[in-house]
Design a protein around this motif. Structure first.
Motif, mmCIF file in Angstrom:
data_model
loop_
_atom_site.group_PDB
_atom_site.id
_atom_site.type_symbol
_atom_site.label_atom_id
_atom_site.label_comp_id
_atom_site.label_asym_id
_atom_site.label_seq_id
_atom_site.Cartn_x
_atom_site.Cartn_y
_atom_site.Cartn_z
ATOM 1 N N GLY A 33 19.753 2.013 52.269
ATOM 2 C CA GLY A 33 20.818 1.505 51.388
ATOM 3 C C GLY A 33 20.941 0.000 51.526
ATOM 4 O O GLY A 33 20.977 -0.516 52.648
ATOM 5 N N PRO A 35 22.770 -3.338 48.940
ATOM 6 C CA PRO A 35 23.261 -3.726 47.609
ATOM 7 C C PRO A 35 22.302 -4.662 46.873
ATOM 8 O O PRO A 35 22.366 -4.752 45.648
ATOM 9 C CB PRO A 35 24.590 -4.439 47.918
ATOM 10 N N TYR A 53 19.385 3.298 47.811
ATOM 11 C CA TYR A 53 20.737 3.331 47.251
ATOM 12 C C TYR A 53 21.368 1.943 47.289
ATOM 13 O O TYR A 53 21.244 1.233 48.297
ATOM 14 C CB TYR A 53 21.627 4.288 48.051
ATOM 15 N N ALA A 54 22.070 1.599 46.205
ATOM 16 C CA ALA A 54 22.791 0.319 46.182
ATOM 17 C C ALA A 54 24.141 0.478 46.872
ATOM 18 O O ALA A 54 24.669 -0.455 47.466
ATOM 19 C CB ALA A 54 22.994 -0.125 44.734
ATOM 20 N N ASP A 55 24.693 1.696 46.789
ATOM 21 C CA ASP A 55 26.034 1.946 47.338
ATOM 22 C C ASP A 55 25.898 2.802 48.604
ATOM 23 O O ASP A 55 25.341 3.911 48.554
ATOM 24 C CB ASP A 55 26.851 2.691 46.262
ATOM 25 N N SER A 56 26.438 2.300 49.708
ATOM 26 C CA SER A 56 26.295 3.026 50.980
ATOM 27 C C SER A 56 26.949 4.407 50.907
ATOM 28 O O SER A 56 26.511 5.352 51.565
ATOM 29 C CB SER A 56 26.885 2.215 52.130
ATOM 30 N N ASP A 57 28.012 4.551 50.071
ATOM 31 C CA ASP A 57 28.685 5.857 49.960
ATOM 32 C C ASP A 57 27.718 6.929 49.445
ATOM 33 O O ASP A 57 27.797 8.091 49.856
ATOM 34 C CB ASP A 57 29.894 5.766 49.010
ATOM 35 N N ASP A 58 26.827 6.533 48.534
ATOM 36 C CA ASP A 58 25.869 7.510 47.985
ATOM 37 C C ASP A 58 24.887 7.961 49.065
ATOM 38 O O ASP A 58 24.514 9.128 49.124
ATOM 39 C CB ASP A 58 25.113 6.901 46.792
#
Ligand SMILES: NC(=O)c1ccc[n+]([C@@H]2O[C@H](COP(=O)([O-])OP(=O)(O)OC[C@H]3O[C@@H](n4cnc5c(N)ncnc54)[C@H](O)[C@@H]3O)[C@@H](O)[C@H]2O)c1
Length: 349
Positions: A33, A35, A53-58
């Protein structure tokens, strides 16, 4: 069980972590991950089978990710580690663990609650040099350890969220903490901000221990040459570790000083012992490979960690106290300079 690894942060250090976990048995790097698109592209090009992933939550939402490695700027360590632990992931955080001891204690509590492994990447503990020195100290060859004197200087990468104390000192603090079992009773620190006001780029730090021992650290982003050197003084022998010397990283000097009382005069006369210099063979291997293997073994419950959250907390506590002393010293010296400037302008008026 194969551990699914997610790596957050693919800047300078992240690719080294991905490469080493990729080669470690018992785990599989599932996701990266970051951004920044250029970082994700670089990861995807080198490791086409890893999802990005750009978003760590994903990344954290992926069930296949059992453990998260955090290689992001220090200011993000705490919040990302909290989220990862709260998602039930094991966590390995880059040094320094976080920005305060309150944050570190909170992470330890979260790891305990979720029964997950919390580790800090104190990489140097897995170098052949530190392992060799640990063996030499344990064998008693050096005698009682009196001091550590370290130099970690180079032209630094100036970072927005960290000064040279928090960037460089975690290495030496974790090494000394690993090599000796002693309690720090006082810390002195002073420094200079040549390039950015409020961001020290040179720091001199001294730790005093309960058992008449001292450690001195010379840390700098302002040196024209890179030096990585530690001198360890013992009552029997002395040791110098030069990490940039490829052939003779460690030299043990059979040198010492003995004090003899003179019969005729009320004098104590030093006698210098200049003996052999011995350079033991130091195993060469990539320390990060050892860190990756250790993380997987600790998750599997095969061993206890030598770099667990409590060790990370200890380093952060020392950094915090040193920062407090450094701030006091900077304020004091600025006041002295202001007083001199005022006196000079009053004299010239
Ligand atoms: N153990 C060592 O010897 C060693 C060596 C170098 C760096 N480090 C540590 O590694 C960490 C990263 O340092 P670096 O030099 O690679 O920094 P860097 O700035 O080169 O890379 C950080 C990366 O994290 C990404 N990032 C920022 N916020 C993010 C988020 N919320 N989620 C995912 N990614 C995010 C950035 O886009 C960047 O690509 C620091 O803690 C540093 O102290 C350790």
């Amino acid at each position: 069980m194969t551990i699914g690894i997610g790596v957050l942060g693919y800047g300078y250090w992240g690719p080294n972590l991905v490469r080493n976990f990729w080669a470690t048995p018992g785990c599989r790097v599932v996701a990266v991950g970051d951004p920044r698109e250029i970082a994700r592209k670089a990861a995807a090009e080198t490791f086409p089978r890893i999802d990005t992933y750009a978003d760590s939550d994903d990344l954290l939402a992926r069930r296949e990710v059992d453990a998260v490695v955090i290689a992001t700027p220090i200011s993000t360590h705490y919040s990302l580690a909290c989220k990862a632990l709260d998602h039930g992931k094991h966590v390995l955080i880059e040094k320094p663990m976080c920005q305060s001891s309150a944050q570190a204690e909170d992470l330890l509590a979260r790891a305990r609650r979720s029964q997950r492994v919390l580790m800090v990447d104190h990489t140097f503990l897995f170098t052949g040099a530190v392992q060799t020195i640990a063996g030499i100290i344990r064998s008693g060859e050096l005698g009682r350890i009196c001091y550590f004197d370290t130099m970690r200087v180079n032209l630094g990468l100036f970072q927005p969220d960290v000064n040279c104390l928090w960037d460089l000192a975690p290495h030496d603090l974790s090494i000394v903490d690993y090599l000796i079992d002693d309690e720090v009773v006082a810390i002195e620190a002073t420094g200079y901000c040549h390039m950015n006001t409020g961001t020290p780029d040179m720091v001199f730090m001294t730790l005093h221990y309960a058992s008449e021992r001292v450690s001195h650290f010379n840390l700098s982003w302002m040196s024209p040459v890179k030096i990585r050197r530690m001198t360890i003084g013992g009552t029997n022998k002395m040791l110098i570790w030069d990490d940039l010397d490829q052939d003779q990283k460690i030299k043990i000097y059979d040198h010492g000083i003995e004090l003899h009382a003179e019969e005729q005069r009320p004098l104590i006369v030093p006698q210098y012992r200049i003996g052999d210099i011995h350079s033991p063979r130091v195993p060469i291997s990539e320390a990060l490979a050892g860190v990756a293997e250790h993380f997987v073994e600790v998750i599997h419950g095969e061993t206890l960690s030598i770099m667990d959250g409590s060790k990370g907390l200890r380093v952060v506590q020392l950094l915090e106290t040193a920062q407090h002393q450094l701030d006091k010293s900077l304020t004091h010296i600025a006041a002295q300079r202001a007083a001199v400037a005022w006196r000079r302008s009053a004299m010239s008026a």
